[in-house]
Motif scaffolding. Structure first.
Motif, PDB file in Angstrom:
ATOM      1  N   ASP A 264    -111.812 -22.253 -60.976  1.00 37.40           N
ATOM      2  CA  ASP A 264    -113.098 -22.955 -61.383  1.00 37.40           C
ATOM      3  C   ASP A 264    -113.255 -24.203 -62.194  1.00 37.40           C
ATOM      4  O   ASP A 264    -112.532 -24.089 -63.146  1.00 37.40           O
ATOM      5  CB  ASP A 264    -114.160 -22.004 -62.025  1.00 37.40           C
TER       6      ASP A 264
ATOM      7  N   ASP B 161    -120.284 -22.424 -60.904  1.00 43.26           N
ATOM      8  CA  ASP B 161    -118.764 -22.608 -60.430  1.00 43.26           C
ATOM      9  C   ASP B 161    -118.594 -23.858 -59.695  1.00 43.26           C
ATOM     10  O   ASP B 161    -119.750 -24.523 -59.036  1.00 43.26           O
ATOM     11  CB  ASP B 161    -118.584 -21.295 -59.629  1.00 43.26           C
ATOM     12  N   ARG B 162    -117.395 -24.493 -59.395  1.00 45.91           N
ATOM     13  CA  ARG B 162    -117.232 -25.365 -58.881  1.00 45.91           C
ATOM     14  C   ARG B 162    -115.762 -25.170 -58.128  1.00 45.91           C
ATOM     15  O   ARG B 162    -114.710 -24.759 -58.914  1.00 45.91           O
ATOM     16  CB  ARG B 162    -117.184 -26.745 -59.526  1.00 45.91           C
ATOM     17  N   PHE B 163    -115.703 -25.492 -56.796  1.00 40.55           N
ATOM     18  CA  PHE B 163    -114.323 -24.821 -56.342  1.00 40.55           C
ATOM     19  C   PHE B 163    -113.806 -26.389 -55.327  1.00 40.55           C
ATOM     20  O   PHE B 163    -114.893 -26.805 -54.782  1.00 40.55           O
ATOM     21  CB  PHE B 163    -114.402 -23.885 -55.314  1.00 40.55           C
TER      22      PHE B 163
ATOM     23  N   THR C 142    -120.149 -24.804 -54.537  1.00 39.66           N
ATOM     24  CA  THR C 142    -120.530 -24.119 -55.550  1.00 39.66           C
ATOM     25  C   THR C 142    -119.983 -22.790 -55.338  1.00 39.66           C
ATOM     26  O   THR C 142    -119.834 -21.929 -56.279  1.00 39.66           O
ATOM     27  CB  THR C 142    -122.061 -24.029 -55.620  1.00 39.66           C
TER      28      THR C 142
ATOM     29  N   ASP D 246    -109.855 -17.344 -60.866  1.00 43.36           N
ATOM     30  CA  ASP D 246    -110.334 -18.450 -60.113  1.00 43.36           C
ATOM     31  C   ASP D 246    -110.000 -19.994 -60.574  1.00 43.36           C
ATOM     32  O   ASP D 246    -109.937 -20.088 -61.850  1.00 43.36           O
ATOM     33  CB  ASP D 246    -111.943 -18.121 -60.160  1.00 43.36           C
TER      34      ASP D 246
END
Length: 261
Positions: free
Chosen positions: A39, A50-52, A15, A37
């Protein structure tokens, strides 16, 4: 070998970019716009989500299985994942839902030299055409997900320690024992030793033992006639050498003596 040519051995979602697991690298920015980003989840009306993606190329992983990513697919959230594929359903740091609308499916396989595998993953925002050697597998949260395929290297097993040689009670290894002479004369090496110096053993006699050292009488007569007994200036045959002259004229390395030991 360049790092991006090595196979990816692990993948997860987090996250926050700061919550990267040890040994993993976060794909923080998109490939064609470093100000944006990467994301993978859209924000909701009430909160930001957010997801990375994080990947690693370390072999082997913590479970000691040398697995690599053989393939990755993007499917719709309502579709069933293909056989032998695992879904990144949760984040590694908070155990929250991984993605929305799309599912990232990963196929892991034990590494074998020459097998097809995934070596790199990037995300595109502005461009729809992937870079050279990359293939687009679909879109997630407005980003084109692209993968790069490669060939897994052959892993060399660590060398085995040499097997101990069997010992016989009839013919033991002589290197494991010391003779009585070796035990008697062994001494710890001094801090400084001259390589041209022979060590005298305790039971050896000096070659000059018993020989009296006397000054030739013809020199004694001259010395007795001088007020200063140490004045040898009148003795022409007496050549007084410095330490340097002695070392230069009478240098001897005892090679013959050493060869006979």
């Amino acid at each position: 070998m360049n790092e991006i040519h090595l196979p990816i051995t692990g993948i997860c979602l987090v996250t926050k970019p700061n919550n990267v697991p040890i040994g993993y690298d976060c794909i923080r920015k998109v490939y064609d716009d470093t100000s944006r980003d990467a994301d993978l989840m859209a924000d909701s009306l009430l909160e930001r989500k957010d997801r990375f993606m994080c990947i690693t190329r370390i072999i082997p992983l913590a479970n000691n299985r040398p697995d690599v990513i053989e393939d990755i697919k993007l499917i719709n959230e309502r579709d069933n994942p293909p056989a032998a594929y695992a879904v990144l359903a949760y984040t590694a740091d908070t155990r929250e839902k991984g993605t929305n609308k799309k599912l990232i499916c990963v196929k892991m396989a034990e590494i074998q030299g020459g097998m097809k595998c995934i070596c790199d993953i990037i995300f595109l925002y502005r461009s729809r055409r992937p870079p050279q050697f990359y293939t687009s597998i679909g879109e997630i949260n407005g980003l084109q997900m692209c993968i790069k395929e490669g060939t897994a290297p052959t892993l060399r097993p660590p060398p085995l320690p040499p097997a101990p040689q069997p010992q016989s009670n009839l013919y033991p290894n002589p290197m494991n024992y010391q003779t009585s002479d070796q035990q008697q004369y062994y001494q710890a090496p001094p801090e400084y030793s001259n390589t041209n110096t022979l060590t005298k053993k305790s039971d050896e006699r000096d070659i000059l033992d018993g020989i009296p050292f006397q000054i030739n009488p013809k020199y004694l007569t001259a010395m007795n006639n001088k007020r200063n007994g140490n004045d040898l200036s009148d003795l022409d045959s007496f050549n007084i050498l410095s330490a340097y002259d002695i070392e230069r004229c009478f240098q001897y390395d005892f090679s013959v003596e050493r060869s006979s030991l």
